[in-house]
Design a protein around this motif. Sequence first.
Motif, short mmCIF file in Angstrom:
data_model
loop_
_atom_site.label_atom_id
_atom_site.label_comp_id
_atom_site.label_asym_id
_atom_site.label_seq_id
_atom_site.Cartn_x
_atom_site.Cartn_y
_atom_site.Cartn_z
N ALA A 36 4.76 122.46 33.92
CA ALA A 36 3.24 121.54 34.32
C ALA A 36 3.20 122.18 32.19
CB ALA A 36 1.66 123.21 34.68
N GLY A 37 2.78 122.80 31.89
CA GLY A 37 3.01 123.65 30.03
C GLY A 37 4.26 123.25 29.75
N GLY A 82 2.94 134.38 28.71
CA GLY A 82 2.34 135.85 28.21
C GLY A 82 3.94 136.26 28.99
N ALA A 87 8.07 134.69 29.49
CA ALA A 87 9.26 133.99 28.43
C ALA A 87 9.38 132.26 29.02
CB ALA A 87 10.69 134.27 28.87
N GLY A 107 9.39 129.22 31.18
CA GLY A 107 9.94 129.30 32.44
C GLY A 107 9.78 128.95 33.90
N GLY A 108 8.46 130.02 34.02
CA GLY A 108 7.38 130.40 35.04
C GLY A 108 8.17 130.43 35.91
N GLN A 109 7.38 130.00 37.95
CA GLN A 109 8.24 130.04 38.47
C GLN A 109 9.74 129.44 38.81
OE1 GLN A 109 5.39 129.57 42.14
NE2 GLN A 109 4.39 128.71 40.61
N ALA A 110 9.83 128.69 38.05
CA ALA A 110 10.72 127.31 38.15
C ALA A 110 11.80 128.40 37.40
CB ALA A 110 10.50 126.31 37.59
N SER A 132 12.53 131.15 37.83
CA SER A 132 13.03 132.36 38.74
C SER A 132 13.90 131.07 39.71
CB SER A 132 12.16 132.97 39.22
OG SER A 132 12.07 131.94 40.20
N SER A 133 14.44 130.62 39.75
CA SER A 133 15.26 129.42 40.38
C SER A 133 16.52 129.51 39.84
CB SER A 133 14.35 128.11 41.19
OG SER A 133 15.29 127.25 41.59
N LYS A 154 18.67 127.48 40.85
CA LYS A 154 18.71 125.90 41.10
C LYS A 154 17.71 124.80 41.60
CE LYS A 154 23.37 124.38 40.73
NZ LYS A 154 24.87 123.81 41.66
N ASN A 158 15.63 119.21 43.62
CA ASN A 158 15.12 118.16 43.58
C ASN A 158 14.60 117.79 42.77
OD1 ASN A 158 13.47 120.83 43.70
ND2 ASN A 158 12.29 120.25 45.22
N VAL A 205 -2.74 135.03 28.25
CA VAL A 205 -4.77 135.11 27.64
C VAL A 205 -5.30 136.43 28.05
CG1 VAL A 205 -5.85 133.06 27.78
CG2 VAL A 205 -3.67 132.50 27.25
N GLY A 239 -0.85 129.10 36.00
CA GLY A 239 0.61 128.68 37.64
C GLY A 239 -0.12 129.45 38.89
N VAL A 241 8.12 121.00 41.05
CA VAL A 241 8.48 121.03 39.38
C VAL A 241 7.93 119.41 39.53
CG1 VAL A 241 10.39 121.20 37.91
CG2 VAL A 241 10.02 122.88 39.44
C1 LIG Z 1 11.92 130.93 43.35
C2 LIG Z 1 11.54 130.05 43.74
C3 LIG Z 1 12.14 128.57 43.27
C4 LIG Z 1 11.36 127.73 43.70
N1 LIG Z 1 12.19 126.44 44.01
C5 LIG Z 1 11.93 125.25 43.81
C6 LIG Z 1 12.21 123.46 43.77
O1 LIG Z 1 13.62 124.29 43.94
N2 LIG Z 1 12.14 122.51 43.42
C7 LIG Z 1 10.46 122.61 43.25
O2 LIG Z 1 10.12 121.10 43.51
N3 LIG Z 1 9.82 123.60 42.82
C8 LIG Z 1 10.12 124.65 43.30
N4 LIG Z 1 9.70 125.95 42.99
C9 LIG Z 1 7.95 125.72 42.83
C10 LIG Z 1 7.73 125.48 41.29
O3 LIG Z 1 8.27 126.20 40.62
C11 LIG Z 1 6.36 125.34 40.98
O4 LIG Z 1 5.66 124.29 41.36
C12 LIG Z 1 6.34 125.38 38.95
O5 LIG Z 1 7.21 126.77 38.68
C13 LIG Z 1 4.92 124.79 39.44
O6 LIG Z 1 4.87 124.70 37.69
P1 LIG Z 1 3.35 125.27 36.46
O7 LIG Z 1 3.75 124.84 34.75
O8 LIG Z 1 2.62 125.36 37.32
O9 LIG Z 1 3.58 127.21 36.92
P2 LIG Z 1 4.50 128.60 36.66
O10 LIG Z 1 5.50 128.12 36.77
O11 LIG Z 1 3.34 129.27 38.09
O12 LIG Z 1 4.38 128.70 35.46
C14 LIG Z 1 2.91 129.26 34.66
C15 LIG Z 1 3.33 130.20 33.76
O13 LIG Z 1 2.45 130.27 32.89
C16 LIG Z 1 2.37 131.87 32.33
N5 LIG Z 1 1.17 132.69 32.18
C17 LIG Z 1 0.53 133.29 33.80
N6 LIG Z 1 -0.49 133.77 33.67
C18 LIG Z 1 -0.86 133.25 32.04
C19 LIG Z 1 -1.53 134.23 31.45
N7 LIG Z 1 -2.37 134.34 31.37
N8 LIG Z 1 -1.97 134.08 29.65
C20 LIG Z 1 -0.03 133.39 29.36
N9 LIG Z 1 1.27 132.89 29.93
C21 LIG Z 1 0.70 133.43 31.83
C22 LIG Z 1 3.78 132.37 32.97
O14 LIG Z 1 4.13 133.69 32.88
C23 LIG Z 1 4.09 131.50 33.65
O15 LIG Z 1 5.49 131.01 32.66
C24 LIG Z 1 10.41 127.24 43.50
C25 LIG Z 1 9.31 128.45 43.38
C26 LIG Z 1 10.00 129.55 43.37
C27 LIG Z 1 9.60 130.99 42.70
#
Ligand SMILES: Cc1cc2nc3c(=O)[nH]c(=O)nc-3n(C[C@H](O)[C@H](O)[C@H](O)COP(=O)(O)OP(=O)(O)OC[C@H]3O[C@@H](n4cnc5c(N)ncnc54)[C@H](O)[C@@H]3O)c2cc1C
Length: 573
Positions: free
Chosen positions: A259-260, A279, A281, A283-286, A288-289, A291, A294, A328, A358, A553
């Motif tokens: 998202a960010g 916080g 690197a 990539g976030g949760q994605a 950690s995937s 592959k 979708n 943050v 996230g 994602v």
């Molecule tokens: C193992 C796994 C596999 C997945 N596989 C799929 C898939 O195949 N297909 C799919 O569509 N979805 C998948 N998902 C779900 C998808 O990854 C998430 O829906 C998506 O990453 C959400 O994106 P986001 O940017 O909102 O949040 P996040 O991915 O959670 O990213 C948030 C980021 O913010 C950072 N952060 C948090 N707190 C702070 C702070 N206080 N200060 C600074 N930075 C901070 C974190 O370090 C992180 O990098 C998977 C999730 C996981 C855990």
Amino acid sequence: MASPSPPPDHADPDSDSTSRPGIAAFDNRRDQTFPVLTSAQIGRVATVGTKQRFADGAIVVEQGQSDVPFYVVLEGELEFTSFRSRLEQPVTVVGPGQFNGELSLLAQGHSLTQARAHGETVLLRVEGGALRSLVQTDSELSELIVRAFILRRVGLLSEGYGNAVLIGSDDSAQTRRARSFLSGNAYPYHYVDVDRDLDAKGMFDDLDVAAGDLPILVCRDERVLRNPSDLEIAEVLGIGSPLRADLVHDVVICGAGPAGLAAAVYGASEGLDVLVIEGTAPGGQAGSSSKIENYLGFPTGISGQALAGRATIQAEKFGARIAVARRVQRLHCEETPMRLTLSEGASVLARTIIVATGAEYAKLTAPGVQRFQGVGVYHAATAIEAQYCGADEIVVIGGGNSAGQAATFLARTCNQVHILVRGPNLSESMSRYLIRRIEEAANITLHVSCELVDLEGKESLEKVTWRHGPTGRTTTRAIRHVFMMTGARPRTEWLRGCVVVDGKGFVPTGHDLSAEDLAVAGWPLARRPYLFETSRPRVFAIGDARANSVKRVASAVGEGAICIQLVHQALAE
Ligand SMILES: Cc1cc2nc3c(=O)[nH]c(=O)nc-3n(C[C@H](O)[C@H](O)[C@H](O)COP(=O)(O)OP(=O)(O)OC[C@H]3O[C@@H](n4cnc5c(N)ncnc54)[C@H](O)[C@@H]3O)c2cc1C
């Protein structure tokens, strides 16, 4: 054995897989890695550059130098080398029409190599800001230069050339943390494993360090850091953008998950001054995937790190700044402009804020949980995970609907599904229809009052142990897959006192905010909050941190793009 930094698949423009080209990668795709600009292309670069002459042997760029200019060779040659253990190692040589640089030039990082003039050399010098304008406005040059930068970084990653040698042990959690920070940021480093590398003892003596100091980061043979934090690593190596306390950014995006990063690409490409605070690197949760299958446009799938690597380069190409290893800690929304305080006491100013921090699946503390993330421990139960499991016996942990859905879904293909719950039954936490399906499924066994106590294995998970609380009896089974569906916890604590959050900490926005929410928050404007605006004007929330968002994602990326339109509207008010 000593080894270069692992998987260089972050950004390889033609690879969705984990191919690991060595410096041979330079040879395999030499034309793309070291393109020769045509005279017309050099003419366009010349409009923003100046000629500079160097004598044979003159150092043009020091290894580790910041603010490195972009140089196109007009006459003579540039010879690139990299220092390790005080030895100068040849990397490559470029000649007329070719240019220096790799990704650190776009990210304003430190040079990973030294460049020396070979013969009388004339160069066309372009400063960093002018280079970024060039790649933003000239699509032909952008493609040539950015592709070359990416391929060169891939080559440096696979050889471990650069400013960092990390000495550590794979059995040390701090070493793993440092390694994952470096590779999460696609930063090349040379790794020495004290348990396996025969030279490690000699290096210890030379550096005057002890095993208790692990990991040890040796930066350009000059600085030795003992067990450095991620921020110390980032600062000494120049990873990520430095912060500017004097600037008021148009938008500060908190979190560099999908998202960010999407918001950063759209914001920067539309001319906003964008700072991303991450916080760890990107990539976030994605990230950690291994592959993602979708996400639109990647029919064979793409690793989360590769996707994040590409998005990071794209955002930086458009001028977004991404600060890493900075958490943050607090939003001071009562101030104008708004201020964010970060870990280590730094702070930044913003006209608008995007919350993209996230969510994180609650991680149990049993031994092995962290180690087997992705290699036996999963937080999602989709068709992909079902494929990994085949007909194997599996464990699902959790008593909520997500655990119930996972168990019933996986029971279609797995021979045996064990559900572990801490409570005495499921009735309080799970929907009735799911409980009935679980009761009716012959291959699902519910273990109440149980908790996970150990996960074991070598490369991947092999054995699972759980304990029945009332009797203390433990059960160990040869199980290779554990699904932890223990509920996602949003990372929104830092917003306390500023915006309304729901009972679980997710941030409601737009129409999800009731009149009562807005009254409690003291919403000051005549208009209602925009689609992704929180209960505080000019503070937006997107992706998994947002209440009622689809945790995917693609939806996180879509929300990032849409949100920038709303930021424009808010800035125009
Ligand atoms: C193992 C796994 C596999 C997945 N596989 C799929 C898939 O195949 N297909 C799919 O569509 N979805 C998948 N998902 C779900 C998808 O990854 C998430 O829906 C998506 O990453 C959400 O994106 P986001 O940017 O909102 O949040 P996040 O991915 O959670 O990213 C948030 C980021 O913010 C950072 N952060 C948090 N707190 C702070 C702070 N206080 N200060 C600074 N930075 C901070 C974190 O370090 C992180 O990098 C998977 C999730 C996981 C855990």
